[in-house]
Write a protein that holds these residues in place. Sequence first.
Motif, PDB file in Angstrom:
ATOM      1  N   VAL B 106       0.829  -1.210   0.000  1.00 48.31           N
ATOM      2  CA  VAL B 106       0.000   0.000   0.000  1.00 48.31           C
ATOM      3  C   VAL B 106       0.862   1.258   0.000  1.00 48.31           C
ATOM      4  O   VAL B 106       0.481   2.278  -0.571  1.00 48.31           O
ATOM      5  CB  VAL B 106      -0.954  -0.015   1.217  1.00 48.31           C
ATOM      6  CG1 VAL B 106      -1.785   1.242   1.261  1.00 48.31           C
ATOM      7  CG2 VAL B 106      -1.858  -1.210   1.157  1.00 48.31           C
ATOM      8  N   SER B 107       2.066   1.161   0.608  1.00 45.02           N
ATOM      9  CA  SER B 107       2.910   2.361   0.633  1.00 45.02           C
ATOM     10  C   SER B 107       3.434   2.701  -0.757  1.00 45.02           C
ATOM     11  O   SER B 107       3.880   3.826  -0.989  1.00 45.02           O
ATOM     12  CB  SER B 107       4.085   2.130   1.586  1.00 45.02           C
ATOM     13  OG  SER B 107       4.781   0.965   1.199  1.00 45.02           O
ATOM     14  N   ILE B 108       3.408   1.750  -1.700  1.00 47.12           N
ATOM     15  CA  ILE B 108       3.892   2.018  -3.059  1.00 47.12           C
ATOM     16  C   ILE B 108       2.734   2.317  -3.997  1.00 47.12           C
ATOM     17  O   ILE B 108       2.692   3.360  -4.642  1.00 47.12           O
ATOM     18  CB  ILE B 108       4.706   0.820  -3.581  1.00 47.12           C
ATOM     19  CG1 ILE B 108       5.800   0.446  -2.583  1.00 47.12           C
ATOM     20  CG2 ILE B 108       5.303   1.155  -4.935  1.00 47.12           C
ATOM     21  CD1 ILE B 108       6.485  -0.857  -2.911  1.00 47.12           C
ATOM     22  N   TRP B 109       1.819   1.358  -4.105  1.00 44.93           N
ATOM     23  CA  TRP B 109       0.632   1.567  -4.937  1.00 44.93           C
ATOM     24  C   TRP B 109      -0.588   1.530  -4.019  1.00 44.93           C
ATOM     25  O   TRP B 109      -0.832   0.531  -3.354  1.00 44.93           O
ATOM     26  CB  TRP B 109       0.472   0.454  -5.967  1.00 44.93           C
ATOM     27  CG  TRP B 109       1.534   0.382  -6.993  1.00 44.93           C
ATOM     28  CD1 TRP B 109       1.626   1.174  -8.099  1.00 44.93           C
ATOM     29  CD2 TRP B 109       2.622  -0.530  -7.052  1.00 44.93           C
ATOM     30  NE1 TRP B 109       2.722   0.810  -8.840  1.00 44.93           N
ATOM     31  CE2 TRP B 109       3.346  -0.225  -8.223  1.00 44.93           C
ATOM     32  CE3 TRP B 109       3.054  -1.568  -6.239  1.00 44.93           C
ATOM     33  CZ2 TRP B 109       4.482  -0.939  -8.592  1.00 44.93           C
ATOM     34  CZ3 TRP B 109       4.179  -2.260  -6.602  1.00 44.93           C
ATOM     35  CH2 TRP B 109       4.882  -1.948  -7.765  1.00 44.93           C
ATOM     36  N   ARG B 110      -1.385   2.578  -4.040  1.00 40.92           N
ATOM     37  CA  ARG B 110      -2.567   2.537  -3.188  1.00 40.92           C
ATOM     38  C   ARG B 110      -3.636   1.608  -3.757  1.00 40.92           C
ATOM     39  O   ARG B 110      -4.590   1.251  -3.083  1.00 40.92           O
ATOM     40  CB  ARG B 110      -3.113   3.941  -2.972  1.00 40.92           C
ATOM     41  CG  ARG B 110      -2.486   4.537  -1.723  1.00 40.92           C
ATOM     42  CD  ARG B 110      -2.920   5.944  -1.499  1.00 40.92           C
ATOM     43  NE  ARG B 110      -2.187   6.863  -2.368  1.00 40.92           N
ATOM     44  CZ  ARG B 110      -2.323   8.174  -2.299  1.00 40.92           C
ATOM     45  NH1 ARG B 110      -3.133   8.702  -1.441  1.00 40.92           N
ATOM     46  NH2 ARG B 110      -1.625   8.942  -3.108  1.00 40.92           N
ATOM     47  N   ALA B 111      -3.484   1.243  -5.028  1.00 42.95           N
ATOM     48  CA  ALA B 111      -4.394   0.253  -5.604  1.00 42.95           C
ATOM     49  C   ALA B 111      -4.326  -1.054  -4.827  1.00 42.95           C
ATOM     50  O   ALA B 111      -5.285  -1.825  -4.796  1.00 42.95           O
ATOM     51  CB  ALA B 111      -4.032   0.007  -7.062  1.00 42.95           C
ATOM     52  N   ALA B 112      -3.183  -1.281  -4.174  1.00 39.62           N
ATOM     53  CA  ALA B 112      -3.003  -2.539  -3.444  1.00 39.62           C
ATOM     54  C   ALA B 112      -3.938  -2.646  -2.252  1.00 39.62           C
ATOM     55  O   ALA B 112      -4.225  -3.748  -1.797  1.00 39.62           O
ATOM     56  CB  ALA B 112      -1.557  -2.651  -2.975  1.00 39.62           C
ATOM     57  N   ASP B 113      -4.421  -1.512  -1.761  1.00 39.45           N
ATOM     58  CA  ASP B 113      -5.244  -1.512  -0.549  1.00 39.45           C
ATOM     59  C   ASP B 113      -6.406  -2.501  -0.671  1.00 39.45           C
ATOM     60  O   ASP B 113      -6.470  -3.506   0.050  1.00 39.45           O
ATOM     61  CB  ASP B 113      -5.747  -0.078  -0.310  1.00 39.45           C
ATOM     62  CG  ASP B 113      -6.461   0.088   1.015  1.00 39.45           C
ATOM     63  OD1 ASP B 113      -6.815  -0.949   1.606  1.00 39.45           O
ATOM     64  OD2 ASP B 113      -6.678   1.225   1.453  1.00 39.45           O
ATOM     65  N   TRP B 114      -7.298  -2.252  -1.587  1.00 37.27           N
ATOM     66  CA  TRP B 114      -8.481  -3.115  -1.706  1.00 37.27           C
ATOM     67  C   TRP B 114      -8.126  -4.471  -2.270  1.00 37.27           C
ATOM     68  O   TRP B 114      -8.724  -5.480  -1.906  1.00 37.27           O
ATOM     69  CB  TRP B 114      -9.537  -2.434  -2.584  1.00 37.27           C
ATOM     70  CG  TRP B 114     -10.345  -1.430  -1.852  1.00 37.27           C
ATOM     71  CD1 TRP B 114      -9.945  -0.709  -0.770  1.00 37.27           C
ATOM     72  CD2 TRP B 114     -11.691  -1.044  -2.130  1.00 37.27           C
ATOM     73  NE1 TRP B 114     -10.965   0.118  -0.360  1.00 37.27           N
ATOM     74  CE2 TRP B 114     -12.043  -0.064  -1.174  1.00 37.27           C
ATOM     75  CE3 TRP B 114     -12.621  -1.423  -3.084  1.00 37.27           C
ATOM     76  CZ2 TRP B 114     -13.299   0.524  -1.160  1.00 37.27           C
ATOM     77  CZ3 TRP B 114     -13.872  -0.816  -3.074  1.00 37.27           C
ATOM     78  CH2 TRP B 114     -14.210   0.144  -2.110  1.00 37.27           C
ATOM     79  N   MET B 115      -7.158  -4.519  -3.192  1.00 35.46           N
ATOM     80  CA  MET B 115      -6.820  -5.813  -3.789  1.00 35.46           C
ATOM     81  C   MET B 115      -6.246  -6.746  -2.726  1.00 35.46           C
ATOM     82  O   MET B 115      -6.532  -7.949  -2.719  1.00 35.46           O
ATOM     83  CB  MET B 115      -5.801  -5.612  -4.908  1.00 35.46           C
ATOM     84  CG  MET B 115      -6.370  -4.863  -6.101  1.00 35.46           C
ATOM     85  SD  MET B 115      -5.106  -4.637  -7.342  1.00 35.46           S
ATOM     86  CE  MET B 115      -5.984  -3.674  -8.554  1.00 35.46           C
ATOM     87  N   GLU B 116      -5.434  -6.202  -1.834  1.00 34.73           N
ATOM     88  CA  GLU B 116      -4.878  -7.040  -0.766  1.00 34.73           C
ATOM     89  C   GLU B 116      -5.957  -7.451   0.219  1.00 34.73           C
ATOM     90  O   GLU B 116      -5.961  -8.581   0.713  1.00 34.73           O
ATOM     91  CB  GLU B 116      -3.748  -6.294  -0.052  1.00 34.73           C
ATOM     92  CG  GLU B 116      -2.480  -6.261  -0.874  1.00 34.73           C
ATOM     93  CD  GLU B 116      -1.377  -5.440  -0.235  1.00 34.73           C
ATOM     94  OE1 GLU B 116      -1.624  -4.783   0.794  1.00 34.73           O
ATOM     95  OE2 GLU B 116      -0.270  -5.438  -0.786  1.00 34.73           O
ATOM     96  N   ARG B 117      -6.886  -6.540   0.474  1.00 38.43           N
ATOM     97  CA  ARG B 117      -7.988  -6.914   1.366  1.00 38.43           C
ATOM     98  C   ARG B 117      -8.786  -8.054   0.765  1.00 38.43           C
ATOM     99  O   ARG B 117      -9.229  -8.960   1.475  1.00 38.43           O
ATOM    100  CB  ARG B 117      -8.899  -5.704   1.596  1.00 38.43           C
ATOM    101  CG  ARG B 117      -8.409  -4.780   2.678  1.00 38.43           C
ATOM    102  CD  ARG B 117      -9.308  -3.582   2.817  1.00 38.43           C
ATOM    103  NE  ARG B 117     -10.621  -3.930   3.333  1.00 38.43           N
ATOM    104  CZ  ARG B 117     -11.637  -3.061   3.407  1.00 38.43           C
ATOM    105  NH1 ARG B 117     -11.475  -1.821   3.003  1.00 38.43           N
ATOM    106  NH2 ARG B 117     -12.794  -3.439   3.884  1.00 38.43           N
ATOM    107  N   GLU B 118      -8.982  -7.992  -0.552  1.00 39.20           N
ATOM    108  CA  GLU B 118      -9.736  -9.068  -1.210  1.00 39.20           C
ATOM    109  C   GLU B 118      -8.984 -10.397  -1.103  1.00 39.20           C
ATOM    110  O   GLU B 118      -9.576 -11.435  -0.804  1.00 39.20           O
ATOM    111  CB  GLU B 118      -9.954  -8.691  -2.674  1.00 39.20           C
ATOM    112  CG  GLU B 118     -10.897  -9.639  -3.382  1.00 39.20           C
ATOM    113  CD  GLU B 118     -10.840  -9.486  -4.891  1.00 39.20           C
ATOM    114  OE1 GLU B 118     -10.542  -8.369  -5.369  1.00 39.20           O
ATOM    115  OE2 GLU B 118     -11.069 -10.490  -5.582  1.00 39.20           O
TER     116      GLU B 118
END
Lengths: 405, 178
Positions: B106-118
């Motif tokens: 998340v600290s690099i790409w904020r797109a990772a936030d929801w994708m990682e949660r999924e």
Amino acid sequence: MASKIQYQYQEGGLVASEPNKYVEANLKSDELVVNLGPQHPSTHGVLRLEVLTDNEIIKDVIPHIGYLHRCFEKHAEALPYNQIIPYVDRMDYVAAINNEHAYALGVEKMLGISEQIPKRVEYIRVLVAELNRLASHFVAVGTYAMDIGAFTPFFWMMRDREHIQRLLEWVSGARMLYNYIWIGGLFYDLPIGFEDRCTEFVKYLKPKLKELETLVTDNKIFINRTANVGVLPLDLAINYGVTGPMLRASGLKFDLRKVDAYSVYPEIDFNIPIGSGQMGTTGDCWDRTFVRVREIHESVSIIEQCLVKLQNEHKRTRDFDPQEIVPKKIRPKAQDLYIRAENPKGELGFYFRADGRSDMPFRCKARSCCFSNLSVIADISRGSMIADLIAILGSIDIVLGEVDR
Amino acid sequence: MAEFDTNQIVELIKSTFGEAAVIDVVEASNPTVVEIAIDQSLSIFEFLHKDERLYFDMLSCITGIDNGPEVGTMEVIYNLYSIPFEQSVAIKLKVFREQPEVPSLVSIWRAADWMERETYDLFGINFKDHPDLRRILLPADWEGYPLRKDYKHQDKYRGMTVAHEDLLNKEDQPEGRE
């Protein structure tokens, strides 16, 4: 059996299954949590927004999603490749053919038959996909105008969308969930006379688009409600993985139909409209609507070019069989493959893993554009008014069927 | 138009982080999958994002894959795309099924936030230092991680029978069609 009451009401049950992030005890004075949805027309489906407000100003938005989760990826692991297509339809159900197109492209690439697909099949695919893109943008613009108070555009858009649905119903037999594009071909050739009827529709549609622009994007009230609202800067959009009209509205000329040049798009001439902040700031809600309206024009032009090709070089012949190379058995070699395609709402991707031993994917992951686009909502609505939140949400153009899969 | 290919990416990673950073390169996949060492992964991802020769500015997709209890591993695959160079690559991290944990991006790409949660929601893979790791698609009180290969759903959820009525009398899931 059916009369049995299944759900047991428990005090606090809803809180346990989907807890709010902000708890009342931890709020500062003046702060208030407003709950929007899940059953509210402006949320375009079943989306719940937990909004932390300070008077009229939004401090944070927490979307709660998953109300429409149907385990697409789990189902896909238990189905042969060709039987997954109807499930793919139900992801973004207002642009089902675009989903099918992306999915079929991926499986064909895994099988290594992409090159053998007849040109006529590809042109028909692009034709119906662009018709569906029109329908999707009509819904997007129509419901968006309704969200912010204009009722007429919705009726006008639904009226024109009805023509598209009838055309596609004639082609495939279904109005919304088509199962028309098959792996390696099509369910059936276009019905006789379709090209003429479609040309007539395009002729009918063109003046209507002028009316749409006068009614929506050039409308003073509409501009006042949307310009400078929900500004999405380009770097933030890319960082959030935002794609489609939202990314283009932020000023980047990025369209997978051009970048990846899949299907017959390289043979077709069309422009990529981008937002430039004509009425306010680049990447605001007005720009997003403007890009969609311009894309409608581009899609109409693509449809015209396809119709010309389908009536001349790739004319219907007596011996043409759209199912000629549809494989009897779909068993790709062991491999990983990521395919992406430009859907009306953004980049739809599929990550496949085939194990080479079975007709079913070992893993089929759907990368949903609406999911990524929605995740940016908290960042672009902080500091705006509650009324603007509806305008921002509508401009993202989500379909909950694809957010939740 | 691409100004570099996957081999160059692999070479760049190896020259910056050492030979051991790249574990495997799967050429047969599309795009090429590069498996990297998990202990260096966060700095490698930062390098891929920041380095001017690569500039992978978009994280398109995060895919979790469970290889099943026999193999005993899980994989997380990141599809990266570089808009200026029109180049894509897939990066793979492999973890054991017991206590799977990978660093959060998340600290690099904020797109990772929801994708990682999924991915956390459906696989139970823990993303270290994720700011807000909650279930996203399933209810918070759901049991188990559905996309694991050995997943068995719970019998009852809030008094509702989870299995469909048609399947209740059958012993197991419907037979797979080969």
